[in-house]
Design an enzyme around this catalytic site. Structure first.
Site, PDB file in Angstrom:
ATOM      1  N   TYR A 171      25.404  24.725 -14.652  1.00  0.00           N
ATOM      2  CA  TYR A 171      24.368  24.860 -15.673  1.00  0.00           C
ATOM      3  C   TYR A 171      23.713  26.241 -15.600  1.00  0.00           C
ATOM      4  CZ  TYR A 171      20.167  23.750 -18.409  1.00  0.00           C
ATOM      5  OH  TYR A 171      19.160  23.749 -19.338  1.00  0.00           O
ATOM      6  N   ASP A 214      32.008  17.828 -32.514  1.00  0.00           N
ATOM      7  CA  ASP A 214      32.011  18.281 -31.126  1.00  0.00           C
ATOM      8  C   ASP A 214      31.902  19.804 -31.121  1.00  0.00           C
ATOM      9  OD1 ASP A 214      32.498  18.917 -28.493  1.00  0.00           O
ATOM     10  OD2 ASP A 214      34.399  17.841 -28.335  1.00  0.00           O
ATOM     11  N   VAL A 215      30.843  20.343 -30.526  1.00  0.00           N
ATOM     12  CA  VAL A 215      30.636  21.798 -30.544  1.00  0.00           C
ATOM     13  C   VAL A 215      31.537  22.531 -29.565  1.00  0.00           C
ATOM     14  CG1 VAL A 215      28.226  21.551 -31.257  1.00  0.00           C
ATOM     15  CG2 VAL A 215      28.785  21.782 -28.809  1.00  0.00           C
ATOM     16  N   LYS A 255      23.968  29.073 -18.501  1.00  0.00           N
ATOM     17  CA  LYS A 255      22.774  29.584 -19.177  1.00  0.00           C
ATOM     18  C   LYS A 255      22.643  31.098 -19.021  1.00  0.00           C
ATOM     19  CE  LYS A 255      21.036  25.925 -21.121  1.00  0.00           C
ATOM     20  NZ  LYS A 255      21.196  25.769 -22.600  1.00  0.00           N
TER      21      LYS A 255
END
Length: 246
Positions: free
Chosen positions: A161, A67-68, A165
């Site tokens: 999102y 899991d990052v 980003k």
């Protein structure tokens, strides 16, 4: 397509069992890199990608699970990759979920999931990769952004999102400055809509969506030995998309 010589290099692409991550991983295998195929839950797909990478020229290819979004998971990913392949020379931070709903309708768990997979995962994996890269005075980190995020693109739909980003692109610039004496470059590749995407708007720039090769071309450029003076940059792979044109 550009073909950097990645012989004797090891590449780790997060989220590379399927989709764009898989294509980027195989593209680096085509350049002679050994590859760590990262996955969280897609075990079978990761094993298939690793087998495909070996068939395409990777000296070695291994699936690595984790899991990052938490430090222990990231340590496990890198420990497994390093045990089999050695120091990670090229890191592509590709993992990043999205939530295509109005911000008021996104529940708290999904809000955090989008922010964590995109921004926290990029931070944790980059931090973990730096020790090995600094020790050998060579490294390439490529972060996957989103087209026009750097310009402040925002919408009530899918807001976390866009915010994440933009954070990824800020992190890219910061880390490039912080590693300029370490033989490491840190850059970003920001597609608009890729052919492997889950959702497609009505109109495609230039009459088509970005191919995975379009994105891989930019990643390969940043990985090239001769791109060592290019750091802190962001290449938008968007076909000339202009979000202001509404």
């Amino acid at each position: 397509m550009l073909a950097p010589d990645l012989t004797d290099r090891t590449a780790l692409v997060t989220g590379s069992a399927t989709g764009l991550g898989r294509a980027l991983c195989l593209s680096l295998a085509d350049c002679g890199a050994s590859v760590a195929v990262h996955y969280h839950t897609s075990d079978e797909e990761a094993r298939e990608t690793a087998a495909d990478a070996r068939e395409r020229g990777a000296p070695s290819a291994v699936p690595v699970q984790g899991d990052v979004t938490n430090p222990e998971g990231v340590d496990g990913i890198f420990d497994a990759a390093e045990a089999e392949l050695g120091t990670v020379d090229v890191l592509v931070n590709n993992v990043g979920d999205f939530a295509p709903a109005h911000w008021e309708d996104i529940d708290f768990a999904d809000w955090n999931r989008v922010l964590d997979t995109n921004l926290t995962g990029t931070y944790l994996c980059s931090k973990r990769a730096l020790d090995g890269m600094r020790a050998q005075q060579w490294g390439r980190i490529v972060n996957v952004g989103y087209a026009s995020a750097e310009k402040g693109l925002v919408s009530p739909k899918n807001f976390p999102y866009f915010a994440a980003k933009q954070g990824v692109l800020m992190f890219t610039r910061m880390l490039a400055a912080d590693t300029q004496d370490d033989g490491i470059t840190v850059n970003a590749v920001s597609p608009y809509v890729v052919e492997t995407s889950d959702e497609f708007p009505e109109d495609a720039p230039r009459g088509r969506w970005a191919s995975t090769d379009d994105v891989a071309q930019a990643v390969r450029f940043f990985c090239d030995e001769d791109s060592d003076y290019v750091s802190g940059e962001n290449v938008e792979v968007d076909g000339g998309w202009l979000p202001e044109d509404v």
